[in-house]
Each structure stands twice: as C-alpha cells, then as structure tokens.
Design an enzyme around this catalytic site. Structure first.
Site, mmCIF file in Angstrom:
data_model
loop_
_atom_site.group_PDB
_atom_site.id
_atom_site.type_symbol
_atom_site.label_atom_id
_atom_site.label_comp_id
_atom_site.label_asym_id
_atom_site.label_seq_id
_atom_site.Cartn_x
_atom_site.Cartn_y
_atom_site.Cartn_z
ATOM 1 N N ASP A 44 0.875 -1.162 0.000
ATOM 2 C CA ASP A 44 0.000 0.000 0.000
ATOM 3 C C ASP A 44 0.920 1.221 0.000
ATOM 4 O O ASP A 44 2.099 1.137 0.347
ATOM 5 C CB ASP A 44 -0.946 0.005 1.208
ATOM 6 C CG ASP A 44 -2.147 0.924 0.954
ATOM 7 O OD1 ASP A 44 -2.074 1.758 0.029
ATOM 8 O OD2 ASP A 44 -3.163 0.816 1.683
HETATM 9 C C1 BGC Z 1 -5.016 3.278 0.017
HETATM 10 C C2 BGC Z 1 -5.059 2.294 -1.111
HETATM 11 C C3 BGC Z 1 -4.834 3.002 -2.417
HETATM 12 C C4 BGC Z 1 -3.504 3.726 -2.355
HETATM 13 C C5 BGC Z 1 -3.172 4.498 -3.607
HETATM 14 C C6 BGC Z 1 -3.777 4.133 -0.007
HETATM 15 O O1 BGC Z 1 -3.883 5.161 0.913
HETATM 16 O O2 BGC Z 1 -5.079 2.586 1.254
HETATM 17 O O3 BGC Z 1 -6.305 1.649 -1.137
HETATM 18 O O4 BGC Z 1 -4.888 2.101 -3.472
HETATM 19 O O5 BGC Z 1 -3.535 4.653 -1.284
HETATM 20 O O6 BGC Z 1 -4.001 5.599 -3.728
#
Ligand code: BGC
Length: 730
Positions: free
Chosen positions: A226
């Site tokens: 993530d």
């Molecule tokens: C989120 C993810 C997301 C990623 C990219 C993170 O803060 O938890 O779900 O895909 O950011 O935006």
C-alpha cells in the site's frame, strides 16, 4: 519440457524495479517497460496533476460505478464481472496497467471508515463478487490489486496498529475472501496493507506473503505495498514483498543492494522481487490495447443499470411503492438535489456525469414538489427549511425523503464514532411522516446507519448505500417501478450500536485492535446471541413475491448441493436471491449457528418456476484446525437452511458429509481426553488407568475420575502417579 530459468537480473536493476519511478508508475529498467497503477475499485482515478492518494487532486473523468457498498447489494457475480470488464476498458483507454482494487476486507464493524469501499460482512459473498470483478478487469488485459492484505478492518491508526486475530477467525473469516479470489481468479497483484497482523507489519510478514499467499494458495503474481506502507525494505523484500509504492526511492533501492552484499538479504529474494515486477510489466505490455476508447454514454447507461440492481427495498407497507402515476409527489431532502454517490479518499472518482434524483423523478413523473428540508453544511435556516418541507409533504399525496450521511461524515482515513443519522434529518422525517403518512425514505450512506428510530414510523424504505454516478436514475427507476428492486443487504442493520459484535473492541487502542468477537462477525454474531436486528443480512424485498420450496440436498466430493424450486407468485417479473446458510449442530469445535456458504440469483416472469442449484463448496465447509495446521471438513450432519435473508429461512434439511480424518501425533502434550477419543488408543491405555484404581475408583471421591483427569497432558500424568505403585501394593 521445462522452461529454462531466465537470466538473472543485475542486483542494482532488480532493486530499481522494486520501487516506483513516480507516485503512480513503475521504473523502466532492464528491458521492463514502465506502467501505471491507479485507483481504484469503482472507477479509474488517473491523476493528471500533482499526485496524492487522498482523492484531493484532480483526475481524468471516468465512469463512477457503484462503490463496493452498493455493488455488493446486487449479490450478483455476473454483474460484478460486467462492471470489472467496463473498468478494464476504461483503464485501457487511459493507459493504466493495474487498477488498484478490489477491496475485500471484511466489514467487521459498522463504524469502519472505509466500509463503503468494502463489499460485505461475509467472506463468501465478498470473495465470490470480488473474484468475478477481477476476472472482468483482467479479461480486458488490465491487472488488479487485491487489497488490503490483510486485517485492515479499521482506519484508526492504520499505519501502526496491529490487528490481533486468532488463527481460526483469521483463516475462516478475514483471509477466506482473499483466498477465494487468489485461487479462483489469480489477481496480477496483491496489495499488502498498512497495518500489522498479530504484531508483524503485513508488508514484512513472511508467513502472510510467502507461506500462505504463495505457498498455500499458489499466488504467482507480484505483491505491491500500500502507498507508504513499507518501513523496512530489506525486511519486506525478505518477507515476500515485490514492489514498494510509491516512488522514487533510490536510497531504498541502494539499501537492498547493500543488504545483499552484506549478507543481510538473500540474493534470491531480491531476484524474486525484481523478476515479479518485470513479469508484471511484461503482462501489462502484452495486455495493452493502445487503440482502446471508452464509450462514455454506454458506460453511463451500464452504471445506471448496475446501480438499479443494487438498490435494496427494505420495507414497503401498503404497498406505498411503486409510486403510481397521477399522484402528486413531494421530493424532500438535500440528497435529492445534491446526491451522495461515492466515498472520500483514494477511491474518489471524477465522474463523467451525475444523475440527480430530483431531475430523474421529474422526467418520469412530470411535476413534483421539491423541498430541501435540511442542509448538510449547516447553511440556511434549519427550522424554516423543515417547516417548508413538512408543508410540501402535507400538500402532496406521497412524500419521498432523501436522507443519509454527508461526504464529510465518513471517508478513508478515519472511523465513525456512531452509526446515527444526523439529528436534524431524523427530526425532519418524524415531522414529515406526522403530516404525510405515505412517506418513503431513501437512504444514501457508505457505512450502515441505525434505522431503529425511523423504521417503524415510515411505511417504506429504499436503501441505495452509495450507487455511483447513475444512482439518481437508478433510484428513480425503482421508485416508479420501471425497475423491480432485487438488491439484498450485504451487512446487518443492528438495532443499537451496543449490539454490534466488536462494540467494546473497535477500533482498539494503543495500536492494538483485538478481534475479540472471534468467528462471530456480522450475521454469525446476531444469530448466535439471538439479538433482534432492524434489518438482517441478506434482506431485500421486491414488488413481486417468491415462493421457495422443495429443498433437496446431496453431498459429493465437491461439497453439498442444495436444490430448491423458486416460483414468482406475484404479478411482475423479478429477481430473487436464494441464500444457503450452514450449521453443524453438535460440532466438535465452535461454530456459528449458521453462516452463508452459497447463493444464487434467479429471474422469473410472473407465475414462472425454476429449479435453483447452489453448490456449497467443500472448502467453504471446512474449519481451520490450529493444532493440525490445516483445513478440516468435519465428518458430520450438516444443517442447511435455505432462505431469502439470514432471518427469512424457508426450508431446512440435513445431509451427512464424509469428513477428513485428523490424527495428531501423540506427544507429551497430548491430553488424556484427546487420547481416549481414539477407540484403539483408549483400549491400549486402559491398563495404565488401572494405576488410579481402575474404573469406578472416582466414586469414592464423587467424581468421574477419567473425565476429571481428561485435561492432563500425558507427559504430566506421572506426577499424578501413573505407572507408580499403588498404596495397596505397599
Ligand atoms: C489506500 C489504497 C490506495 C492507495 C493508492 C492508499 O492510501 O489505502 O487503497 O490504493 O492509497 O491511492
């Protein structure tokens, strides 16, 4: 023929491959092309300007399909697949190689801030829908990212906290959805979560990323972090993480090379990670369709059609719905004019257009009487707005009141503290229904809202959850009966927050989230404790009625097949969802009273009957045996209840299933009771028990001696005199 091993990648190149070249792209290294990864589950959010993952900066327009909260209410994998395919086409048209979804964390608690982005409280429903979605996207040559692996069921303290979950609930509830998607649909990537699981960061957990994901489930793709989830790249690479996002992170890349040189990181782990990203780049390149375009209008139509299938009719006394022509209709509430249709944060899509319920109702009914009723930003004179709305409702034949949660009340990044509808909206509803008994509530919300204060007051409730950009048209179609509602709740609506499974343990504190309710998540909890709910999991009405009868059960190597006949007993075509709940009365282990293990939808013309067959997969009937460290199907009579909600069961039957034989090695830690459970072992140790005076010896003490001693491990029996001389011998 075996494929020759590819040439090793130079360590510096392998390291460079394993971090992003930018916030949203991978590095172009060693012949691997760079590609885009963007959010996110219900629309393509390709940012053109400054990057962020908070949904703040602008992104290219894209169709906003129903967010997971809405989509799950369809209980329709085919529809989820259609949405996935449309998203795949949009991703292609925008040059995106991997779409960052689906989110399959379980809605453990209704306060979860990101519940709108997750599908359900149930792993079978979640996994089935998500697998279909993944197949849809990937069928268009675009990768997916199954997220957030694992244990990311709360937003509070999400980058530090540990989700502390016992192995059975972890396996049987939280990992089960991930497992199903990996095994059934092979997502190209899995996204490791921010949080820790049982004390170890998900991005640095070899058990999670290597033993379980790759070893047990056979995952062959790349593990992506993530955004910002990696705190130690060496540990993460060793554990099985391949791509650290976002980038660039030249220091981290260099650190990996040094770690290999210094013997702190296995060179093979760096190769594996670099190779996984290079293979992913090749897969993206092979799937690339440079000429792809989006049919914006057709996708909007699809978004509307899907949204209409996601609407749940919770209540319809009278029936008040559908609205009939010729009656005057008051359309009340800010959400009728400014619809709430998606959630905030990284999944926030810039829609190509948005259908407005008020306009859509006007288009279908002619003149309607609007009133704002309340504002969500506190502007305006609340008393005057309410009084006006009540008068408009009184003057009409029917009032339709749009209530719900405003965007600022729920989003990624924080959890809610309660599940109440805003007090001003509740007051408005009470006053409107006092003036106009024929009042229909229409709900827009990402997380569950408590409906007990209004459920008995109003004759009809239509629940949209969040429906995406076509939600306005979808709600209007259902309200006027152009679409017969068929959605079902994917999450229980409790009577009180105090009733919810994790009430005392959500979200947790001091960076520990204790999953104290164990296996009893969602409907499993309410049924085990016999707690009344306002609307049960799986509930959803139709403008027609269905009969479900003639349950037949059969077992095979694949599991249990339940067959029922469903008849449309009303006067409109409609869709019903047959839901199969399984219990194992008398099980040797703790089990929910009943849990969803399979479902199937059927669309029927008035008077039509059809046989519906649902396979309850053997793997889904298994429980995780922590001592044997394996899945076990218990040899038992399985009780199958078939219904149209978790509390509207129409037929129940039992069927025997041959189970698995679990023989644990006998060690000093084996208890006497465990040993005695095996007839052969029981016979062979009978003489040993003689040392305690033999059968009946406990009578003098007023106990069943063998039972009393059952919990003593064999290694400790000696301390109680096993094998020693008895007093009589002396
Ligand atoms: C989120 C993810 C997301 C990623 C990219 C993170 O803060 O938890 O779900 O895909 O950011 O935006």
């Amino acid at each position: 023929m075996t494929t020759p091993d590819p040439d090793p990648i130079a360590p510096a190149d392998a390291a460079a491959l394993t971090s992003g070249a930018s916030f949203w792209t991978t590095s172009e290294v060693a012949g691997a092309a760079s590609f885009w990864l963007t959010d996110g589950p219900h629309g393509v959010r390709r940012q053109v300007g400054s990057p962020d993952h908070l949904g703040l900066a602008a992104s290219e327009p894209a169709t906003c399909f129903p967010p997971a909260v809405g989509l799950a209410q369809s209980w329709d994998p085919e529809l989820a697949g259609e949405v996935g395919a449309a998203l795949g086409r949009e991703a292609q048209a925008q040059g995106v190689g991997v779409l960052l979804g689906p989110g399959v964390n379980i809605k453990r608690d209704p306060r979860g801030g990101r519940n709108f982005e997750y599908l359900s409280e149930d792993p079978v429903l979640t996994g089935t829908l998500a697998a279909a979605w993944v197949r849809g996207v990937q069928g268009e040559g675009v990768g997916t990212s199954l997220k957030h692996f694992a244990g990311n069921e709360a937003e509070h303290d999400r980058m530090r906290a540990s989700s502390d979950v016992d192995e059975r609930p972890l396996r049987e509830v939280y990992l089960r959805a991930f497992q199903r998607v990996v095994e059934d649909a092979q997502p190209w990537t899995v996204m490791a979560a921010y949080n820790k699981v049982n004390g170890v960061y998900a991005t640095q957990d070899p058990w999670l990323l290597t033993d379980v994901l790759r070893g047990e489930w056979g995952f062959t793709g790349a593990v992506v972090s993530d955004w910002g989830a990696v705190s130690d790249r060496v540990a993460a690479t060793a554990a099985g993480l391949d791509l650290t996002m976002p980038g660039p992170d030249a220091d981290g890349d260099g650190g990996l090379v040094t770690a290999v040189e210094e013997g702190r990181l296995d060179a093979a782990a760096l190769q594996r990670a670099g190779r996984a990203v290079a293979d992913l780049a090749a897969e993206v390149a092979a799937g690339r369709r440079p000429d792809a375009t989006v049919e914006v209008d057709a996708h909007h139509e699809l978004a509307r059609r899907v949204a209409a299938r996601c609407v749940v009719l919770l209540k319809n006394d009278g029936p008040v719905l559908p609205l009939t022509a010729g009656r005057s209709v008051a359309v009340i509430g800010e959400f009728a004019q400014q619809p709430r249709y998606q959630g905030g944060g990284s999944s926030h899509v810039n829609p190509t257009r948005v259908d407005v319920p008020l306009e859509e109702l006007r288009a279908r009914l002619g003149d309607v009487a609007p009133a704002r009723g309340f504002t969500t930003d506190g502007s305006g004179d609340a008393d005057a707005l309410r009084t006006e709305a009540v008068e408009v409702a009184r003057a009409a034949d029917v009032a339709v009141v749009f209530v719900g949660l405003a965007a600022g009340q729920e989003s990624e990044g924080f959890d809610r503290e309660d599940i109440e509808l805003p007090a001003d909206q509740l007051r408005l509803v009470r006053e409107v229904v006092a003036a106009q008994p024929r009042t229909v509530l229409v709900l827009s919300h990402g997380g569950v809202v408590r409906l007990a204060p209004v459920a008995d007051l109003v004759p009809a409730i239509v629940d949209g959850g969040l429906l995406g950009q076509g939600g306005g048209a979808a709600l209007a179609d259902v309200l006027v009966g152009a679409v017969n509602p068929a959605g079902k709740l994917a999450e229980t609506v409790p009577q009180r927050l105090q009733d919810v499974p994790a009430y005392l343990d959500f979200p947790g504190e001091f960076s520990r989230h204790r999953y104290s309710e164990g296996l009893h998540v969602g409907h499993r909890w309410y049924d085990a404790r016999g707690i009344e709910v306002t609307f049960p999991f799986g509930h959803g009405l139709s403008y027609t009625t269905f009969d479900v009868a003639g349950l037949e059960l059969a077992s095979s190597d694949e599991g249990i097949t339940a067959t029922v006949t469903v008849t449309n007993t009303g006067s409109r075509a409609g869709r019903e969802v047959v839901q199969c709940y399984v219990g194992v009365p008398g099980s040797a282990v703790q089990r929910p009273v009943r849990e969803l293990k399979g479902f199937a939808g059927v669309t029927l013309e008035p008077g039509e009957s059809r046989e519906v067959r649902v396979l309850l997969r053997r793997a889904d009937l298994a429980y995780w045996h922590p001592r044997a460290q394996r899945w076990v199907v218990e040899p038992a009579e399985y009780e199958i209840s078939v219904g149209v909600s978790s509390r509207d069961l129409r037929a129940t039957g039992t069927v025997a299933l041959d189970g698995d034989d679990v023989r644990l090695p006998v060690t000093d830690e084996t208890t006497l009771a465990e040993l005695m459970a095996d007839p052969e072992a029981a016979a062979s140790i009978a003489p040993m028990l003689g040392a305690f005076g033999g059968e009946g010896a406990g009578e003098a003490l007023g106990v069943d001696l063998v039972r009393m001693m059952g919990s003593i491990p064999l290694g400790r029996l000696r301390a109680f005199g096993a094998g020693a001389r008895t007093a009589d011998d002396a």
